[in-house]
Design an enzyme around this catalytic site. Structure first.
Site, PDB file in Angstrom:
ATOM      1  N   HIS A 118     115.091 -34.288   2.508  1.00  0.00           N
ATOM      2  CA  HIS A 118     115.458 -34.182   3.922  1.00  0.00           C
ATOM      3  C   HIS A 118     115.203 -32.741   4.359  1.00  0.00           C
ATOM      4  O   HIS A 118     115.910 -31.831   3.937  1.00  0.00           O
ATOM      5  CB  HIS A 118     116.932 -34.584   4.106  1.00  0.00           C
ATOM      6  CG  HIS A 118     117.289 -34.910   5.519  1.00  0.00           C
ATOM      7  ND1 HIS A 118     118.055 -36.002   5.864  1.00  0.00           N
ATOM      8  CD2 HIS A 118     116.969 -34.283   6.686  1.00  0.00           C
ATOM      9  CE1 HIS A 118     118.193 -36.033   7.186  1.00  0.00           C
ATOM     10  NE2 HIS A 118     117.560 -34.993   7.708  1.00  0.00           N
ATOM     11  N   GLY A 119     114.178 -32.579   5.159  1.00  0.00           N
ATOM     12  CA  GLY A 119     113.737 -31.235   5.534  1.00  0.00           C
ATOM     13  C   GLY A 119     114.796 -30.452   6.298  1.00  0.00           C
ATOM     14  O   GLY A 119     115.590 -31.027   7.042  1.00  0.00           O
ATOM     15  N   HIS A 120     114.835 -29.149   6.094  1.00  0.00           N
ATOM     16  CA  HIS A 120     115.790 -28.306   6.808  1.00  0.00           C
ATOM     17  C   HIS A 120     115.336 -26.848   6.734  1.00  0.00           C
ATOM     18  O   HIS A 120     114.713 -26.437   5.769  1.00  0.00           O
ATOM     19  CB  HIS A 120     117.192 -28.457   6.229  1.00  0.00           C
ATOM     20  CG  HIS A 120     117.268 -28.226   4.749  1.00  0.00           C
ATOM     21  ND1 HIS A 120     116.853 -29.158   3.831  1.00  0.00           N
ATOM     22  CD2 HIS A 120     117.697 -27.164   4.036  1.00  0.00           C
ATOM     23  CE1 HIS A 120     117.027 -28.684   2.612  1.00  0.00           C
ATOM     24  NE2 HIS A 120     117.540 -27.467   2.702  1.00  0.00           N
ATOM     25  N   ILE A 121     115.686 -26.123   7.779  1.00  0.00           N
ATOM     26  CA  ILE A 121     115.362 -24.698   7.832  1.00  0.00           C
ATOM     27  C   ILE A 121     116.665 -23.908   7.752  1.00  0.00           C
ATOM     28  O   ILE A 121     117.668 -24.283   8.374  1.00  0.00           O
ATOM     29  CB  ILE A 121     114.551 -24.368   9.112  1.00  0.00           C
ATOM     30  CG1 ILE A 121     114.073 -22.922   9.109  1.00  0.00           C
ATOM     31  CG2 ILE A 121     115.322 -24.678  10.383  1.00  0.00           C
ATOM     32  CD1 ILE A 121     113.052 -22.631  10.208  1.00  0.00           C
TER      33      ILE A 121
END
Ligand code: ZN
Length: 161
Positions: A118-121
């Protein structure tokens, strides 16, 4: 000598705590009146405080979509993730007055990502001389009060377009 700075390596602890459940999907599904550490919700992405902060106000912006990643965001997701990260910087400036920020993505475990599906910055405030970091707490089931307070302050300071 400058120390290599890799705060997001702590994230694996958070992953270990939550078992198989995706912490971003779980946070995204929280009811509005029980935000836990969710600071701000956009249309396609949201901002959540890191449960294991490297520094006060260490937060993450993620699309709602599980399976999202830096290199497969659609245009509107990419735009909103970056817009929310910019708004997060504004809120963090208002609340904590940091001297600078680290903003970045970790892609893959080898690069320090604790949650790879789950992509996140990450948005991490920095202060001059802040070489120390907060200890990782042993009791990971309870959200410490200072995080609840930080979430509230940031949520109130958040001003979007
Ligand atoms: Zn997810």
């Amino acid at each position: 000598m400058e120390q290599l700075w890799a705060p997001w390596r702590l994230e694996y602890v958070q992953h270990a705590d939550d078992g198989d459940e995706c912490v971003f999907c779980r946070a995204a599904a929280l009811p509005e009146d029980e935000p836990e550490l969710v600071i701000h919700r956009g249309e396609l992405a949201f901002a959540v405080l890191n449960k294991f902060p490297y520094a006060s106000g260490h937060l993450m912006v993620a699309p709602y979509r599980h399976g999202s990643a830096f290199d497969n965001l659609d245009e509107s997701e990419a735009l909103e993730v970056h817009r929310l990260a910019a708004e997060a910087i504004g809120a963090l400036r208002a609340v904590f007055a940091p001297d600078g920020f680290n903003v970045g993505w970790n892609l893959g475990r080898v690069a320090g990502a604790g949650i790879v599906d789950h992509g996140h910055i990450h948005v991490v405030p920095r202060w001059n001389g802040d070489t120390n970091f907060m200890p990782v707490l042993a009791d990971v089931k309870v959200i410490p009060e200072h995080l609840v307070e930080t979430r509230r302050k940031l949520s109130e300071a958040w001003s979007g377009r």
